[in-house]
Write an enzyme that holds these catalytic residues in place. Structure first.
Site, PDB file in Angstrom:
ATOM      1  N   LYS A 131       7.236  23.003 -13.348  1.00  7.87           N
ATOM      2  CA  LYS A 131       6.537  21.773 -12.982  1.00  7.87           C
ATOM      3  C   LYS A 131       6.224  21.847 -11.523  1.00  7.87           C
ATOM      4  O   LYS A 131       5.037  21.370 -10.998  1.00  7.87           O
ATOM      5  CB  LYS A 131       7.170  20.546 -13.570  1.00  7.87           C
TER       6      LYS A 131
ATOM      7  N   GLU B 224       8.808  19.427 -24.309  1.00 12.58           N
ATOM      8  CA  GLU B 224       8.070  19.660 -23.122  1.00 12.58           C
ATOM      9  C   GLU B 224       8.742  20.976 -22.466  1.00 12.58           C
ATOM     10  O   GLU B 224       8.124  21.777 -21.827  1.00 12.58           O
ATOM     11  CB  GLU B 224       8.138  18.549 -21.942  1.00 12.58           C
TER      12      GLU B 224
ATOM     13  N   GLU C 140      -4.567  17.518 -10.106  1.00 10.63           N
ATOM     14  CA  GLU C 140      -5.059  18.002 -11.506  1.00 10.63           C
ATOM     15  C   GLU C 140      -6.711  18.462 -11.432  1.00 10.63           C
ATOM     16  O   GLU C 140      -7.509  18.012 -12.189  1.00 10.63           O
ATOM     17  CB  GLU C 140      -4.853  16.914 -12.703  1.00 10.63           C
TER      18      GLU C 140
ATOM     19  N   HIS D 150      -1.992  13.000 -27.436  1.00  6.74           N
ATOM     20  CA  HIS D 150      -2.147  11.496 -27.179  1.00  6.74           C
ATOM     21  C   HIS D 150      -2.888  10.931 -28.107  1.00  6.74           C
ATOM     22  O   HIS D 150      -2.549   9.543 -28.406  1.00  6.74           O
ATOM     23  CB  HIS D 150      -3.217  11.642 -25.750  1.00  6.74           C
TER      24      HIS D 150
ATOM     25  N   ARG E  75      -3.141  22.342 -12.857  1.00  9.54           N
ATOM     26  CA  ARG E  75      -2.372  21.271 -13.514  1.00  9.54           C
ATOM     27  C   ARG E  75      -2.613  20.895 -14.817  1.00  9.54           C
ATOM     28  O   ARG E  75      -1.750  20.377 -15.673  1.00  9.54           O
ATOM     29  CB  ARG E  75      -2.204  20.148 -12.595  1.00  9.54           C
TER      30      ARG E  75
ATOM     31  N   ASN F 115      -0.961  19.868 -19.737  1.00 10.27           N
ATOM     32  CA  ASN F 115      -1.432  18.893 -20.859  1.00 10.27           C
ATOM     33  C   ASN F 115      -1.544  19.616 -22.012  1.00 10.27           C
ATOM     34  O   ASN F 115      -1.941  19.400 -23.199  1.00 10.27           O
ATOM     35  CB  ASN F 115      -2.718  18.456 -20.644  1.00 10.27           C
TER      36      ASN F 115
ATOM     37  N   LYS G 130       2.653  11.419 -10.806  1.00  6.91           N
ATOM     38  CA  LYS G 130       1.937  10.768 -11.663  1.00  6.91           C
ATOM     39  C   LYS G 130       2.742   9.292 -11.937  1.00  6.91           C
ATOM     40  O   LYS G 130       3.815   9.260 -12.393  1.00  6.91           O
ATOM     41  CB  LYS G 130       1.600  11.379 -13.076  1.00  6.91           C
TER      42      LYS G 130
ATOM     43  N   HIS H 110       6.574  10.234 -27.635  1.00 10.85           N
ATOM     44  CA  HIS H 110       5.716  11.185 -27.007  1.00 10.85           C
ATOM     45  C   HIS H 110       5.885  12.743 -27.297  1.00 10.85           C
ATOM     46  O   HIS H 110       4.957  13.516 -27.263  1.00 10.85           O
ATOM     47  CB  HIS H 110       5.917  10.723 -25.323  1.00 10.85           C
TER      48      HIS H 110
ATOM     49  N   HIS I 158      -1.038  17.986 -25.323  1.00  9.11           N
ATOM     50  CA  HIS I 158      -1.242  16.596 -25.015  1.00  9.11           C
ATOM     51  C   HIS I 158      -2.515  16.087 -25.511  1.00  9.11           C
ATOM     52  O   HIS I 158      -2.695  14.791 -25.533  1.00  9.11           O
ATOM     53  CB  HIS I 158      -1.128  16.175 -23.715  1.00  9.11           C
TER      54      HIS I 158
ATOM     55  N   ARG J  83       0.737  -1.253   0.005  1.00  5.49           N
ATOM     56  CA  ARG J  83      -0.033   0.095   0.075  1.00  5.49           C
ATOM     57  C   ARG J  83       0.765   1.240   0.091  1.00  5.49           C
ATOM     58  O   ARG J  83       0.451   2.397   0.614  1.00  5.49           O
ATOM     59  CB  ARG J  83      -0.956  -0.027   1.205  1.00  5.49           C
TER      60      ARG J  83
END
Lengths: 369, 369
Positions: free
Chosen positions: B235, B191, B245, B260, B249, B253, B149, B273, B256, B127
């Site tokens: 960042k 980025e 997010e 994506h 945040r 993206n 993330k 990417h 993105h 956990r």
């Protein structure tokens, strides 16, 4: 008759509602109060097992649909042996097919295994979506459904894979317990007795007052509500003070150290979780007596409750003491190689220690064969 | 030359250290300062891929061992196609074999894929155990390694399975970039350009000053340090203000949304990417121009940077516009069926909107074929 218990965590706050008949109002409860809406999105994925779904699925879905939710469902085989990543993948696939969104909610309708799996899927789908617990077993109601522990088993160890993910609501309808098999009822009672020993002397006394405890039908509705409320309150307070088990929460593992070893070594087939915890409490109680931490009289009162509930207090036959001790070492609660035990000090109070001499442990286990 | 950036989250606080040559001091960094020890336990599981491990594994292990850690390691195939639950199970198995404890630490030594997988394993083993990022690609340094993330791909969608799990330390050694393939360097630069457009006009100006940007060797050590520092700072600030997010945040993206879709529809094989993000930024820039949200001149400056870095600004051949639009609908960032776009307002400032008319989107994509 209804109890609502607040769980207060630094970043989460949610309610445990214990309300007879509430399954038929699940949708309303999930909408929240007008002054305090729960924001659980539009789509709901109901996770259950075939037997529970057959019994209660329709009522849950009807209530959710009436409250405006779009409901999908997936049924997973229940039982520890199915608490695997493969079952989680089934939830993921259903979530994907029905395009669950970040604002959507997974609802667990079932016992602890279903709750743990549905919760882990909710914790890890889209990096975490909403989660609601509707526990249908006593064990899940008083323990598994509260506190945010979710996860699955690794082939070589229970609950090794998991995450903390708090539900947005725990809705308990005590009436569903009427269809719970007696052995599962007794398993849940093991955790209830645990709260009495480690935290709540009042609860312990109330249990002592009951003439019979081994079947639900011996309990009045009021007594059942009392037991549920006290147990959930104990868990909510402990979890609220220590979400991630750095200290206080470890108390909840009373009976679980040896209990886990017994469950695991018998392949989760001979004793169920509650039975294993009962055995573990008898062992821990005796260790505490031997270490002069609590009285012989108190441990006898505990063991009497366990007996009255029809729970075992001896190790399953054929179990090797050496293997149990070895298994304790691989438990995930081991810290720097030392096994931590929760030991009672008096009825309603316990403490954590990693100072149990190996020969004391061995001696107690030998007596329990 | 060294920069240390604080990431401040409600329940977590950690440092991003950008220090040339620091790989050889990984162990010392992980011990923390005497006044502020990091408490990362005794056991460390180093997760890497075969190529990176061959190059840097020994130095990392030596440094960790010298600092007193007991080190184990596991290598996973790198590449998006291996970012699966199966790879995570390999980490779990190594963790179990070596009896990692709750106080132990998983260290990711590699690019974004390794970091995402090692982080997800750390998030879900027992956990959640400690996690440290040692990114070796530019993309991982300025983006993937920061912000918590973690996750893996579902066969039908990228990053659908995951968790937020913050590292205890991000240690960046810019010198390891010397062995990074040029195409991966350029991917990382996408980025960097993104931070310039959405957040940091200074960074944007510095990039414009560079004569060449398509290979690391054109950058001075100072310029590299500046780029890394500005990007990580951007960042860190955004993540610090919005860990999960819900708002700010989402700005990250930028590029993105369409990126994506392009990656996914070409099976993660045609463009990487960063290249996909570059294409997405060109598209988003043009959408913003068409919606009169930012100037034609600004979008041209952005596109010029993208060109100077050797990144693509056209859609890969053979991609169907209808399919792109359909794919956007299944993105996990979709909220109530509406696609959210990040659009620039001026250099250094962007906004989020779900109000892009379908015909504007289609028109822009058609121009980019």
């Amino acid at each position: 008759m209804q109890s609502v218990i607040d769980v207060n965590l630094p970043q989460n706050r949610y309610e445990i509602a214990i309300v007879p008949g509430s399954l038929d109002n699940l949708g309303t409860w999930m909408n929240g109060k007008e002054s305090k809406p729960l924001h659980l999105g539009e789509k709901v994925l109901l996770v259950s097992n075939p037997a529970i779904f057959k019994r209660y699925g329709e009522r849950a879905i009807k209530s959710l649909t009436n409250a405006g939710f779009e409901v999908f469902s997936v049924n997973l085989s229940a039982g520890e042996q199915y608490k695997t990543l493969n079952s989680i993948v089934k939830i993921y696939n259903t979530a994907l097919e029905n395009r669950l969104e970040r604002t959507s909610t997974i609802v667990a309708l079932g016992g602890g295994v279903i709750g743990d799996m549905a919760g882990f899927a909710a914790a890890t789908w889209l990096r975490g979506i909403n989660f609601v617990q509707v526990p249908t077993s006593l064990l899940a109601m008083v323990d598994a459904a509260i506190g945010g522990k979710t996860g699955v088993n690794h082939p070589k160890g229970k609950n090794l894979i998991g995450a903390f993910h708090q539900p947005k609501l725990v809705l308990i309808d005590p009436q569903v317990l009427k269809t719970l098999p007696p052995r599962e009822f007794r398993a849940g009672m093991a955790e209830v007795i645990k709260y009495g020993v480690i935290w709540d002397a009042d609860l312990f006394a109330k249990l002592e007052e009951c003439e019979k405890l081994d079947q639900l039908r011996y309990l009045s509705e009021e007594m059942l509500q009392t037991i549920l409320t006290h147990s959930c309150q104990a868990k909510a307070i402990v979890v609220g003070k220590d979400e991630k088990e750095s200290g206080l929460r470890a108390l909840l593992n009373y009976g679980h150290t040896i209990g886990h070893a017994v469950e695991s070594l018998t392949g989760y087939k001979v004793v169920n979780h509650g039975e294993a915890v009962a055995i573990g409490m008898v062992a821990a109680g005796q260790i505490a007596v031997d270490l002069r931490m609590w009285s012989k009289e108190a441990t006898e009162r505990q063991n009497e409750l366990i007996k009255k509930t029809g729970l075992p207090s001896k190790l399953p036959e054929g179990l090797d003491i050496g293997e149990i001790i070895d298994s304790l070492q691989s438990d995930k609660k081991v810290k720097s190689g030392k096994v931590r035990f929760v030991l009672p000090r008096r009825i309603g109070e316990a403490t954590v220690t990693d100072q149990v001499p190996p020969d004391v442990l061995r001696q107690v286990l030998l007596q329990m064969q």
